[in-house]
Scaffold this motif. Sequence first.
Motif, PDB file in Angstrom:
ATOM      1  N   ALA A 150      38.108  -0.259  19.639  1.00 57.12           N
ATOM      2  CA  ALA A 150      37.712   0.236  18.425  1.00 57.12           C
ATOM      3  C   ALA A 150      37.265   1.595  17.968  1.00 57.12           C
ATOM      4  N   GLU A 151      36.676   2.485  19.001  1.00 59.78           N
ATOM      5  CA  GLU A 151      36.306   3.585  18.780  1.00 59.78           C
ATOM      6  C   GLU A 151      37.859   4.399  18.865  1.00 59.78           C
ATOM      7  N   LEU A 152      38.641   4.085  19.717  1.00 59.42           N
ATOM      8  CA  LEU A 152      40.078   4.785  19.548  1.00 59.42           C
ATOM      9  C   LEU A 152      40.821   4.587  18.474  1.00 59.42           C
ATOM     10  N   GLU A 153      40.638   3.246  17.759  1.00 60.57           N
ATOM     11  CA  GLU A 153      41.294   3.040  16.414  1.00 60.57           C
ATOM     12  C   GLU A 153      40.664   3.702  15.299  1.00 60.57           C
ATOM     13  N   GLU A 154      39.396   4.036  15.481  1.00 61.27           N
ATOM     14  CA  GLU A 154      38.681   4.625  14.433  1.00 61.27           C
ATOM     15  C   GLU A 154      38.938   6.150  14.557  1.00 61.27           C
ATOM     16  N   GLN A 155      38.966   6.769  15.857  1.00 55.19           N
ATOM     17  CA  GLN A 155      39.458   8.016  15.900  1.00 55.19           C
ATOM     18  C   GLN A 155      40.806   8.262  15.434  1.00 55.19           C
ATOM     19  N   LYS A 156      41.677   7.443  15.703  1.00 57.32           N
ATOM     20  CA  LYS A 156      43.154   7.550  15.367  1.00 57.32           C
ATOM     21  C   LYS A 156      43.177   7.570  13.744  1.00 57.32           C
ATOM     22  N   ARG A 157      42.381   6.709  13.154  1.00 57.86           N
ATOM     23  CA  ARG A 157      42.461   6.678  11.592  1.00 57.86           C
ATOM     24  C   ARG A 157      41.891   7.938  11.218  1.00 57.86           C
ATOM     25  N   LYS A 158      40.803   8.502  11.736  1.00 58.02           N
ATOM     26  CA  LYS A 158      40.217   9.867  11.227  1.00 58.02           C
ATOM     27  C   LYS A 158      41.207  10.932  11.260  1.00 58.02           C
ATOM     28  N   GLU A 159      41.890  10.798  12.399  1.00 58.27           N
ATOM     29  CA  GLU A 159      42.977  11.877  12.929  1.00 58.27           C
ATOM     30  C   GLU A 159      44.064  11.775  11.675  1.00 58.27           C
ATOM     31  N   GLU A 160      44.449  10.417  11.600  1.00 60.03           N
ATOM     32  CA  GLU A 160      45.757  10.372  10.609  1.00 60.03           C
ATOM     33  C   GLU A 160      45.205  10.770   9.099  1.00 60.03           C
ATOM     34  N   ALA A 161      43.942  10.379   8.875  1.00 67.73           N
ATOM     35  CA  ALA A 161      43.486  10.989   7.494  1.00 67.73           C
ATOM     36  C   ALA A 161      43.406  12.278   7.364  1.00 67.73           C
TER      37      ALA A 161
END
Length: 197
Positions: free
Chosen positions: A120-131
Amino acid sequence: RPGMVAPVAGVPILKLGLLAVRQIAKPIATRAKATAKESAVFRSIVVWIGRGLHRTSIQVTRLAEGKVSLEYITPLSETAAVDRGAEFVSELVIYVVAASTTIYEFARAQQDKKSREKEAELEEQKRKEEALANERRQWEAFAAMDRRMTLLDEQILLLRREREREREKEKARHSSWYRHLFGSRATPPTEKDPAGS
């Protein structure tokens, strides 16, 4: 109440679990008794455990009843001590296995939970990086548009200056032609503003 279902239902399950442990412990106790007959060392250990349990049980019972503990308790016979010690060893083995299984399952559940949290942390980090990357691309697009608008303004300004120079040249040519026809002291007529005519 719905909240009372779990505690009430948990009691029969616990009793069934204990009954299952005791049923499984019986063949282990039988095997322990057979081993005690074959091995003198194991037999002495089982006898010592059985007699210790017997003494402890009597003392605890007397203390619970408010009586004074006994200084001397007649030990169990060797056969009875073997039976009691073998049953204790078998139940101990079962409970150790059950506890180990519970600890293992708990540890695995915790590991799975940590893995899910990590994912979940990796997904959230990926989402923030994409944003962040999307926002960076938008700012770059805005900057490119601003540069194009600035360049367009500069081109328009250059065209205006070029037009002014052409008009000045045309005016100078007209003035030179007029003086050539009417003399050097003649003043060319001033161009009237089309809007004022």
